[in-house]
Design a protein around this motif. Structure first.
Motif, PDB file in Angstrom:
ATOM      1  N   PHE A 139       5.917  40.088  26.294  1.00 58.19           N
ATOM      2  CA  PHE A 139       7.412  40.046  26.554  1.00 58.19           C
ATOM      3  C   PHE A 139       7.660  40.972  26.051  1.00 58.19           C
ATOM      4  O   PHE A 139       9.060  41.647  26.481  1.00 58.19           O
ATOM      5  CB  PHE A 139       8.145  38.967  26.198  1.00 58.19           C
ATOM      6  N   SER A 140       7.188  42.220  25.936  1.00 56.56           N
ATOM      7  CA  SER A 140       7.702  43.259  24.946  1.00 56.56           C
ATOM      8  C   SER A 140       8.110  44.318  26.309  1.00 56.56           C
ATOM      9  O   SER A 140       7.252  44.603  27.260  1.00 56.56           O
ATOM     10  CB  SER A 140       7.088  44.144  23.662  1.00 56.56           C
ATOM     11  N   PRO A 141       8.759  45.159  26.208  1.00 52.90           N
ATOM     12  CA  PRO A 141       9.243  45.996  27.480  1.00 52.90           C
ATOM     13  C   PRO A 141       7.983  47.370  27.260  1.00 52.90           C
ATOM     14  O   PRO A 141       7.506  47.497  26.166  1.00 52.90           O
ATOM     15  CB  PRO A 141      10.854  46.619  26.778  1.00 52.90           C
ATOM     16  N   GLY A 142       7.625  47.563  28.312  1.00 51.12           N
ATOM     17  CA  GLY A 142       6.107  48.504  28.272  1.00 51.12           C
ATOM     18  C   GLY A 142       4.988  47.876  27.696  1.00 51.12           C
ATOM     19  O   GLY A 142       4.164  48.773  27.826  1.00 51.12           O
ATOM     20  N   TRP A 143       5.178  47.012  28.345  1.00 52.50           N
ATOM     21  CA  TRP A 143       3.937  46.391  27.647  1.00 52.50           C
ATOM     22  C   TRP A 143       2.638  46.270  28.794  1.00 52.50           C
ATOM     23  O   TRP A 143       3.249  46.520  30.026  1.00 52.50           O
ATOM     24  CB  TRP A 143       3.888  44.444  28.083  1.00 52.50           C
ATOM     25  N   ILE A 144       1.754  46.788  28.105  1.00 52.29           N
ATOM     26  CA  ILE A 144       0.749  46.947  28.584  1.00 52.29           C
ATOM     27  C   ILE A 144      -0.545  45.860  28.631  1.00 52.29           C
ATOM     28  O   ILE A 144      -0.931  45.844  27.534  1.00 52.29           O
ATOM     29  CB  ILE A 144       0.047  48.211  28.249  1.00 52.29           C
ATOM     30  N   PRO A 145      -0.529  45.293  29.655  1.00 58.53           N
ATOM     31  CA  PRO A 145      -1.912  44.532  29.688  1.00 58.53           C
ATOM     32  C   PRO A 145      -2.878  44.692  28.941  1.00 58.53           C
ATOM     33  O   PRO A 145      -3.591  45.685  29.045  1.00 58.53           O
ATOM     34  CB  PRO A 145      -1.672  44.229  30.942  1.00 58.53           C
ATOM     35  N   SER A 146      -3.108  43.598  27.563  1.00 55.96           N
ATOM     36  CA  SER A 146      -4.382  44.855  27.206  1.00 55.96           C
ATOM     37  C   SER A 146      -6.103  43.922  27.836  1.00 55.96           C
ATOM     38  O   SER A 146      -6.657  44.947  27.241  1.00 55.96           O
ATOM     39  CB  SER A 146      -4.842  43.467  25.889  1.00 55.96           C
ATOM     40  N   TRP A 147      -6.268  44.197  28.803  1.00 54.18           N
ATOM     41  CA  TRP A 147      -7.503  43.829  29.546  1.00 54.18           C
ATOM     42  C   TRP A 147      -7.041  44.960  30.893  1.00 54.18           C
ATOM     43  O   TRP A 147      -9.029  45.191  31.501  1.00 54.18           O
ATOM     44  CB  TRP A 147      -7.762  42.594  30.734  1.00 54.18           C
ATOM     45  N   LYS A 148      -6.868  45.679  30.724  1.00 57.22           N
ATOM     46  CA  LYS A 148      -5.861  46.982  31.835  1.00 57.22           C
ATOM     47  C   LYS A 148      -7.353  48.336  31.150  1.00 57.22           C
ATOM     48  O   LYS A 148      -7.527  48.382  29.838  1.00 57.22           O
ATOM     49  CB  LYS A 148      -5.388  47.348  31.944  1.00 57.22           C
ATOM     50  N   GLY A 149      -8.860  48.328  32.034  1.00 55.54           N
ATOM     51  CA  GLY A 149      -9.226  49.685  31.602  1.00 55.54           C
ATOM     52  C   GLY A 149     -10.370  48.712  30.291  1.00 55.54           C
ATOM     53  O   GLY A 149     -11.017  49.618  30.302  1.00 55.54           O
TER      54      GLY A 149
END
Length: 375
Positions: free
Chosen positions: A48-58
């Protein structure tokens, strides 16, 4: 738990639609208020952090293999960590226009004057937050809880203690002139802290907080705990002089209330609360033989079709106390049997139960695990 069970298998799959782990529309509110909540002393999960990037991306990981891939099961209630002491809490959205009495009643039952009563099993409210950009919205800050039967109750004595606590909890509510009006099984929870000394992940509750493995937990016999009533959204509070108030039927989670099916006329909500608890015991403990059949006469009276024939909560407690006296220690230490368990599983559980019970007796753990009062 079998050693070959993977962590991914414990994560519930969303079957209602295609889900890819990213924020649901209902989660955007929490993301947009994350910084404000942080300023108020409550830290949300990384998701829920602004600018969150999913940890599984990439990576080669799947969303269900990652801690930040889990969305809440109920969007209006979210877990958080209180930064002042690291305690895990729940934040509940309350629309004042939809539920105008919930905050008032929750705070009334949670007040310091009533919180010291050992019969008070109402969820404590730590704080009420006024949402700065929505005057209709408030957030109730409460402890993080688990469903009352998770992990499952294991002995007759544990069930007896559960019955005692929910009966005295409803007695406390009624003595304070409040009708809960929705005290069914989903609205009775358990304090997990004695059972889970290191707590657990709030949305994969079999796992550790850091997602590193399964969370260890104790039985209720080893670590007695407290049961707690939640959700006062449709509750009502009355004056001390109102001995038999009348309310139009309002459906809660239990759709079987006999008086609601017969008529839409106003009725006394206090006998309906009795029905809810009776039906909880009937559905969760008596519909299949599990070892607490001694409760059948009392429960039958609690769920009578005619509300006027149901016992009051004081009468329920008096009759339950007599039932409790009739139970031997051997009966109280006997195992609650799952009617669906196979013969092999039953043999395994019976054997484990024998050795565990021997340990509890030697360690002087009571057959009826009553938590110590908070000093």
């Amino acid at each position: 738990m079998p050693g070959d069970t993977s962590i991914a298998e414990t994560v519930p799959q969303n079957t209602s639609k295609v889900y890819d782990g990213t924020l649901e529309p209902e989660e955007i509110w929490w993301r947009d208020h994350q910084l404000w909540l942080q300023e108020r002393g409550y830290q949300l999960r990384p998701r829920f952090s602004p600018g969150w990037i999913p940890s599984w991306k990439g990576t080669d990981k799947k969303w269900w293999e990652c801690e930040d891939g889990l969305s809440p099961s109920i969007f209006r209630v979210l877990d958080a960590v209180r930064t002042s002491d690291g305690a895990m809490v729940s934040l509940k959205q309350i629309s004042q226009s939809d539920h105008p009495y919930e905050t008032e009643i929750s705070m009334y039952l949670s007040s310091s004057q009533r919180g010291s009563d050992p019969r008070n099993h109402c969820v404590p409210v730590y704080e009420v937050l006024d949402v700065p950009d929505d005057p209709d919205m408030k957030l109730l800050v409460m402890p993080l809880l688990r469903p009352y039967d998770d992990p499952p109750l294991e002995t007759v004595g544990e069930a007896v203690e559960f019955f005692r606590q929910i009966f005295e909890g409803l007695q406390f509510i009624h003595e304070n002139h409040v009708a809960h009006r929705d005290c069914m099984n989903l609205n009775i929870m358990v304090d997990p802290k004695p059972l889970y000394p290191d707590m657990y992940h709030p949305h994969a509750t079999d796992l550790k907080r850091d997602w590193s493995g399964f969370a260890r937990h104790y039985t209720r016999t080893k670590e007695p705990t407290k049961y707690i009533f939640i959700d006062f959204g449709i509750s009502r509070k009355y004056g001390a002089e109102e001995k038999s108030p009348r309310e139009y039927p309002i459906w809660g989670g239990d759709k079987t209330v006999p008086e609601f099916h017969r008529s839409n006329d106003p009725c006394n909500p206090f006998p309906t609360d009795i029905y809810y608890l009776g039906n909880l015991i009937r559905e969760d403990f008596l519909q299949s033989p599990r070892g607490v059949e001694f409760m059948e006469p009392l429960v039958s009276d609690m769920v009578q079709d005619d509300p006027s024939k149901r016992p009051t909560i004081d009468e329920v407690i008096s009759r339950f106390a007599e039932l409790r006296k009739s139970l031997s220690r051997r009966k109280l230490r006997s195992r609650l049997v799952d009617p669906e368990e196979t013969k092999l599983l039953r043999f395994y559980r019976n054997t484990r139960h024998i050795f565990r019970t021997a340990y509890y007796i030697m360690a002087r753990h009571s057959a009826v695990p009553t938590p110590k009062p908070v000093s």
